[in-house]
Design a protein around this motif. Structure first.
Motif, PDB file in Angstrom:
ATOM      1  N   PRO A  30      21.424 -12.526   2.310  1.00  0.00           N
ATOM      2  CA  PRO A  30      20.930 -13.771   1.684  1.00  0.00           C
ATOM      3  C   PRO A  30      19.433 -13.741   1.414  1.00  0.00           C
ATOM      4  N   SER A  31      18.694 -12.984   2.195  1.00  0.00           N
ATOM      5  CA  SER A  31      17.248 -12.949   1.994  1.00  0.00           C
ATOM      6  C   SER A  31      16.829 -12.025   0.856  1.00  0.00           C
ATOM      7  N   ILE A  32      17.754 -11.216   0.333  1.00  0.00           N
ATOM      8  CA  ILE A  32      17.413 -10.265  -0.733  1.00  0.00           C
ATOM      9  C   ILE A  32      18.200 -10.556  -2.006  1.00  0.00           C
ATOM     10  N   ARG A  33      19.551 -10.541  -1.892  1.00  0.00           N
ATOM     11  CA  ARG A  33      20.425 -10.800  -3.040  1.00  0.00           C
ATOM     12  C   ARG A  33      20.108  -9.870  -4.212  1.00  0.00           C
ATOM     13  N   GLY A  34      20.034  -8.594  -3.945  1.00  0.00           N
ATOM     14  CA  GLY A  34      19.759  -7.663  -5.024  1.00  0.00           C
ATOM     15  C   GLY A  34      19.946  -6.224  -4.559  1.00  0.00           C
ATOM     16  N   ILE A  35      19.627  -5.320  -5.433  1.00  0.00           N
ATOM     17  CA  ILE A  35      19.698  -3.885  -5.150  1.00  0.00           C
ATOM     18  C   ILE A  35      18.281  -3.397  -4.878  1.00  0.00           C
ATOM     19  N   VAL A  36      18.064  -2.903  -3.677  1.00  0.00           N
ATOM     20  CA  VAL A  36      16.743  -2.440  -3.263  1.00  0.00           C
ATOM     21  C   VAL A  36      16.624  -0.952  -3.574  1.00  0.00           C
ATOM     22  N   SER A  37      15.554  -0.609  -4.236  1.00  0.00           N
ATOM     23  CA  SER A  37      15.338   0.792  -4.618  1.00  0.00           C
ATOM     24  C   SER A  37      13.986   1.262  -4.109  1.00  0.00           C
ATOM     25  N   ASN A  38      13.980   2.453  -3.572  1.00  0.00           N
ATOM     26  CA  ASN A  38      12.737   3.136  -3.194  1.00  0.00           C
ATOM     27  C   ASN A  38      12.529   4.266  -4.207  1.00  0.00           C
ATOM     28  N   VAL A  39      11.446   4.180  -4.959  1.00  0.00           N
ATOM     29  CA  VAL A  39      11.205   5.107  -6.071  1.00  0.00           C
ATOM     30  C   VAL A  39       9.994   5.961  -5.724  1.00  0.00           C
ATOM     31  N   ARG A  40      10.186   7.254  -5.749  1.00  0.00           N
ATOM     32  CA  ARG A  40       9.128   8.190  -5.366  1.00  0.00           C
ATOM     33  C   ARG A  40       8.814   9.131  -6.526  1.00  0.00           C
ATOM     34  N   ASP A  41       7.528   9.351  -6.747  1.00  0.00           N
ATOM     35  CA  ASP A  41       7.089  10.279  -7.786  1.00  0.00           C
ATOM     36  C   ASP A  41       7.255  11.712  -7.263  1.00  0.00           C
ATOM     37  N   VAL A  42       8.179  12.460  -7.861  1.00  0.00           N
ATOM     38  CA  VAL A  42       8.461  13.830  -7.416  1.00  0.00           C
ATOM     39  C   VAL A  42       8.104  14.835  -8.496  1.00  0.00           C
ATOM     40  N   THR A  43       7.205  14.432  -9.393  1.00  0.00           N
ATOM     41  CA  THR A  43       6.856  15.325 -10.507  1.00  0.00           C
ATOM     42  C   THR A  43       6.281  16.638  -9.999  1.00  0.00           C
ATOM     43  N   GLU A  44       5.281  16.539  -9.125  1.00  0.00           N
ATOM     44  CA  GLU A  44       4.656  17.759  -8.619  1.00  0.00           C
ATOM     45  C   GLU A  44       5.627  18.559  -7.767  1.00  0.00           C
ATOM     46  N   THR A  45       6.427  17.862  -6.968  1.00  0.00           N
ATOM     47  CA  THR A  45       7.417  18.560  -6.141  1.00  0.00           C
ATOM     48  C   THR A  45       8.423  19.287  -7.018  1.00  0.00           C
ATOM     49  N   LYS A  46       8.894  18.588  -8.060  1.00  0.00           N
ATOM     50  CA  LYS A  46       9.868  19.226  -8.949  1.00  0.00           C
ATOM     51  C   LYS A  46       9.249  20.392  -9.709  1.00  0.00           C
ATOM     52  N   ASN A  52       0.804  -1.228   0.000  1.00  0.00           N
ATOM     53  CA  ASN A  52       0.000   0.000   0.000  1.00  0.00           C
ATOM     54  C   ASN A  52       0.829   1.267   0.000  1.00  0.00           C
ATOM     55  N   SER A  53       2.144   1.149  -0.084  1.00  0.00           N
ATOM     56  CA  SER A  53       2.997   2.330  -0.086  1.00  0.00           C
ATOM     57  C   SER A  53       2.759   3.152  -1.348  1.00  0.00           C
ATOM     58  N   SER A  54       2.799   4.462  -1.181  1.00  0.00           N
ATOM     59  CA  SER A  54       2.676   5.334  -2.350  1.00  0.00           C
ATOM     60  C   SER A  54       3.944   5.323  -3.190  1.00  0.00           C
ATOM     61  N   ASP A  55       5.055   4.871  -2.604  1.00  0.00           N
ATOM     62  CA  ASP A  55       6.310   4.750  -3.338  1.00  0.00           C
ATOM     63  C   ASP A  55       6.406   3.368  -3.973  1.00  0.00           C
ATOM     64  N   ILE A  56       7.289   3.261  -4.945  1.00  0.00           N
ATOM     65  CA  ILE A  56       7.560   1.979  -5.588  1.00  0.00           C
ATOM     66  C   ILE A  56       8.741   1.334  -4.876  1.00  0.00           C
ATOM     67  N   ILE A  57       8.569   0.088  -4.455  1.00  0.00           N
ATOM     68  CA  ILE A  57       9.651  -0.692  -3.871  1.00  0.00           C
ATOM     69  C   ILE A  57      10.074  -1.717  -4.918  1.00  0.00           C
ATOM     70  N   ALA A  58      11.335  -1.726  -5.269  1.00  0.00           N
ATOM     71  CA  ALA A  58      11.817  -2.627  -6.314  1.00  0.00           C
ATOM     72  C   ALA A  58      13.109  -3.291  -5.871  1.00  0.00           C
ATOM     73  N   VAL A  59      13.295  -4.538  -6.317  1.00  0.00           N
ATOM     74  CA  VAL A  59      14.539  -5.279  -6.094  1.00  0.00           C
ATOM     75  C   VAL A  59      15.079  -5.664  -7.462  1.00  0.00           C
ATOM     76  N   GLY A 100      18.640   4.081  -4.076  1.00  0.00           N
ATOM     77  CA  GLY A 100      19.027   2.680  -4.134  1.00  0.00           C
ATOM     78  C   GLY A 100      19.999   2.300  -3.032  1.00  0.00           C
ATOM     79  N   ALA A 101      19.959   1.020  -2.657  1.00  0.00           N
ATOM     80  CA  ALA A 101      20.879   0.488  -1.647  1.00  0.00           C
ATOM     81  C   ALA A 101      21.321  -0.898  -2.084  1.00  0.00           C
ATOM     82  N   ASN A 102      22.631  -1.170  -2.004  1.00  0.00           N
ATOM     83  CA  ASN A 102      23.195  -2.460  -2.379  1.00  0.00           C
ATOM     84  C   ASN A 102      22.948  -3.454  -1.249  1.00  0.00           C
TER      85      ASN A 102
END
Length: 909
Positions: A444-460, A353-360, A437-439
């Protein structure tokens, strides 16, 4: 309301009190008959029948309740059937007893015992059908062992009873069927206890089942203990007590079930102990049975039995402690699991339910996981992203930024980095996304690069708006001073400032437009000027508004000739009428032009352009002037002169001279004009042509003008007091345009007149055409001064805007014709035409005309012929100190004839 519906918190039902009364009556009748036999069997059996009837009705009422669950309703229907069978058995038993009363013994018939057994079996079947819930194999094994312990203990008690007490009951009743019935009732009571303690009550109320079990046990116990008392007594029966007592508890169970099912608010159950007391109670009861059984044995057997019981008790205590330890550990484990589950659900909910995108993202760059919020932000489902490249939908211009982010994150474990890129939505629009992003490749439970992506269009967009507002002028949308300085600094840093030029533009007399037509017209004019300036420059050049009516044009990659061509184009473009809020206005501009060079920053560039622009204004406005180094020396000189002028005013270095204005033709003194002079302790006499422009530029003209006004009025008032009619007619004082724009100037004039005691009609203020040409505050000030009674003269008339309409709008008393027109009066008719016209205009408007700069007798004579009656100039007298004027006024007063010592020109001849 249907009869089966029972309200919450129902009052006590009538069956329970009735059953209580019948139970007490049955017990009392049994005791009374035991002590004193009575030959009334009907009285003893009637309460039993009534108790059975009331019990059946109570169970039937519960079975019809609409609030019961289906399993509970089935159970109570079975209990209703069982109580009905027992009712039939009681009726049959009563019939057998009453019909056979008087015999040596009585015994129930086979059909009577059949109904008793049927009721007990139906009750047993109802208990066995109650759901026990889902259990593991281990739980079922534990339940079986506990139930086996209880049943075995009950069996031992039944065996003991059969061995020791059944013969007495059989002897008393003449049959072993009551023994069997009593045993079955006790067994069912034990089964109810096992069900209650070990397997739970399922859909039933715990208290209801407890009451029912206690009733069966109480009935069986009463039958077992009272049956031996009825041996040889056909008038006695243990059923007098057992049956009402059993149905009393059945009624309590029914009432409890109804009250519980009708209650909307349930009291939470207390926390149960980690084990059941029933098996241990069975063990304790068996131990007591053992002690009773060996009471007559020898000492060794009793000791061994006692030792076994003690050891068993210790083992039980140890096991109970182990149960509590295990329960504590399980409670902690359950709490930990609950907390872990809560955290897992919380984390999952945050991700889902986060408004941000969580990606691995994998090390190779493809997406392993992405949260559903990607569909809300970019319009594509999350599943379409899995396995795809991380660069999907990225703006081509931002791919290097995203690749740099990936490179930085791969450098080392736990590395973090942030960037902003544009990504395309499903509808084709672009959104600005901030990726943090964070390496986590080492996790072992992730094995990837975790990224938190936020829409900053209106802010920008908001930040861009704020930045635009901070760097641009709100009115004209041009760059402001700060942005211009940064761009100029950047341009000068390239190639040492070569090819950079600055044109500083100041609109001439813009304040007059604001004062006359209002700020709305002024703002519209500035906007129109900004558009025209944009049209005069190339795409790479920059136009800025530095403030007020001051603009700047930054030219890049130009030579000196091209810069001058641009300045000329600007003057030409602004020279055509500019439409502004319904007015067509002519705009003039003074331009300072300067070129960049080595070791020149933006501030220095602006300073030099400012010097050149002021030089353009001094040369007549509406022109451009290129900066030369000599302007620095002049600027330094002006700055030094301005500082010294301020000290001079405080030190009393300024003084006044008074130039007479004479009447033609006889040269009689008419009035005086006060002229300020400066005697510098080192420079000597400083020309007004030098220090007046400096005073106007640095604002000191207001202070100097006030001082001149006060000093001149003081002197005039003094002469009026000393010489009376011999004193001059008026004192003329020059007033600058800057003074007229001061809102309090008229009040300052009134204050000076009151302070010095000079009459308003004795004062004449000389103003220029330019100061009041555009109306506004200056014209309002002139009118306020005229209302005081002070005279007003237009000085140097004909050299400014020369608008004849000004003579109708501006309230003046005199015109002072400039020396430029006086010089030509002795020449041709064409040269004297303007002077002639001005004299005629003054006469037509009933204004005094004063000729300035008269230097020869010929000029004086010709002016008189043209109609001038007042003149001033060196031909009559130069500016004189107050002392000289005072001596001549004293001589004039002494003669009393009004003649002057000024040599009048021979105009009468």
């Amino acid at each position: 309301m249907p009869p089966s519906t029972v309200p919450a918190r129902a009052p006590v039902l009538p069956p329970v009190p009735a059953l209580g009364v019948l139970t007490v009556f049955g017990l009392g009748w049994f005791v009374l008959n035991f002590v004193h036999p009575l030959s009334l069997p009907v009285v003893g059996w009637a309460p039993m029948v009534l108790a059975a009837v009331v019990g059946v009705l109570a169970c039937a009422r519960v079975a019809r309740s609409a609030e019961l669950t289906a399993p509970a309703r089935t159970f109570w229907r079975s209990i209703t059937t069982a109580t009905a069978a027992i009712l039939v058995a009681v009726l049959s038993n009563a019939y057998d007893m009453v019909s056979g009363f008087g015999g040596a013994e009585w015994k129930p018939g086979a059909h009577t015992m059949a109904f008793y057994v049927a009721g007990v079996l139906v009750t047993l079947w109802a208990l066995l059908r109650l759901p026990a819930g889902d259990r593991s194999r281990g739980a079922w094994l534990t339940l079986g062992l506990d139930a086996g312990i209880v049943v075995l203990a009950a069996g031992l008690f039944a065996w003991s009873y059969a061995v020791n007490g059944s013969s007495a009951l059989a002897e008393a009743t003449g049959s072993y069927l009551p023994v069997l019935g009593t045993a079955l009732m006790g067994f069912i009571g034990v089964l109810a206890a096992v069900k209650l303690a070990l397997t739970g009550v399922g859909p039933l109320d715990r208290g209801s089942l407890t009451a029912m079990g206690l009733g069966l046990l109480a009935g069986a116990t009463a039958g077992a203990f009272l049956s031996p008392l009825q041996a040889g007594r056909p008038d006695l029966s243990s059923s007098f007590v057992a049956v009402p007592l059993t149905f009393l508890f059945v009624g309590i169970a029914a009432e409890r079930q109804l009250r519980t099912e009708g209650d909307a608010v349930r009291v939470p159950r207390r926390r149960r102990r980690p084990f059941s007391l029933l098996p241990y109670g069975a063990i304790a009861a068996t131990g007591a049975l053992l002690l009773v059984s060996v009471r007559k044995a020898d000492g060794e057997i009793r000791v061994i039995a006692a030792g076994v019981l003690v050891i068993t008790a210790l083992v039980v205590v140890r096991q109970i402690l182990a149960f509590y330890d295990n329960a504590h550990l399980l409670s902690r484990l359950d709490s930990s699991m609950l907390e872990l589950g809560r955290l897992e659900r919380w984390s999952r909910s945050l991700v889902q339910n986060s408004s941000d995108i969580i990606a691995v993202t994998a090390l190779e760059g493809h997406i392993l996981f992405i949260s559903p919020s990607v569909e809300r932000i970019l319009g594509t489902p999350a599943e379409t992203w899995i396995g795809g490249p991380v660069t999907r939908c990225t703006h081509p211009d931002d791919l290097p930024t995203l690749n740099e982010l990936s490179r930085r994150l791969r450098q080392e474990p736990r590395a973090t980095a942030t960037c902003q890129v544009r990504m395309r939505r499903a509808d084709g629009t672009w959104r600005w996304l901030e990726i943090a992003g964070a390496n986590r490749l080492d996790d072992p439970s992730i094995r990837g690069i975790v990224s938190n992506v936020r829409d900053v269009t209106e802010t920008k967009r908001f930040q861009d708006q704020l930045e635009y507002q901070a760097t641009h002028d709100t009115l004209t949308r041009l760059a402001n001073r700060d942005l211009f300085a940064r761009r100029a600094e950047s341009a000068l840093a390239e190639a040492g400032g070569a090819g950079v030029a600055l044109a500083l533009i100041d609109l001439d007399d813009f304040k007059a437009i604001n004062d006359r037509l209002g700020h709305a017209v002024g703002d519209a004019l500035l906007t129109a000027v900004a558009e025209r300036l944009r049209a005069c420059v190339r795409p790479g050049d920059m136009v800025a508004r530095l403030g007020g009516d001051e603009f700047a044009v930054l030219l890049r990659g130009v030579c000196a000739a091209k810069a001058e061509e641009t300045a000329e184009q600007i003057i030409l473009t602004l020279g055509t009428p500019v439409p502004a809020d319904g007015h067509d206005l002519l705009v003039q501009a003074s331009i300072g032009l300067v070129e960049g060079g080595p070791d020149i920053d933006a501030n220095e560039l602006l300073r030099r352009a400012d010097l050149a622009m002021y030089a353009a204004k001094e040369q007549g406005k509406s022109r451009y002037v290129r900066y030369v180094e000599e302007m620095d020396a002049r600027a330094v000189e002006h700055a030094r002169l301005g500082a010294e002028l301020r000290r001079a005013l405080a030190a009393g270095q300024l003084f006044l001279l008074y130039q007479p204005v004479v009447a033609l033709p006889d040269g009689e003194l008419s009035s005086l004009e006060a002229l300020v002079r400066w005697h510098h302790p080192e420079r000597g006499m400083v020309s007004p042509a030098q220090f007046i422009p400096v005073a106007e530029r640095n604002g000191m003209i207001v202070e100097i003008g006030t001082w001149v006004l006060r000093e001149a009025c003081r002197q005039m008032a003094d002469w009026r007091r000393r010489y009376g009619a011999a004193a001059p007619y008026r004192m003329a004082v020059n007033v600058s345009a800057r003074q007229l724009r001061e809102p309090e100037f008229a009040q300052a004039v009134a204050d000076v007149l009151e302070e010095t005691g000079l009459a308003p009609e004795d004062l004449l203020l000389e103003i220029t055409e330019t100061a009041v040409f555009d109306g506004g505050l200056a014209l309002e000030t002139v009118r306020a001064v005229r209302e005081l009674g002070v005279g007003v003269a237009l000085d140097d008339f004909g050299t400014g805007h020369s608008s004849l309409g000004l003579l109708r709008t501006c309230p003046v008393d005199a015109l002072k014709v400039d020396k430029l027109f006086v010089d030509g009066v002795t020449g041709t008719v064409e040269n004297s035409a303007i002077a002639t016209s001005l004299a005629q205009i003054a006469r037509a408007l009933r204004l005094q005309a004063v000729a300035e700069g008269v230097e020869t007798e010929a000029q004086a004579k010709r002016l008189y012929q043209l109609g001038y009656r007042l003149a001033q100039g060196f031909h009559f007298a130069p500016p004189l100190p107050a002392g000289d004027i005072g001596r001549r006024l004293a001589e004039r007063a002494a003669r009393g004839d009004g003649s002057d010592l000024f040599e009048p020109p021979a105009l009468a001849s």
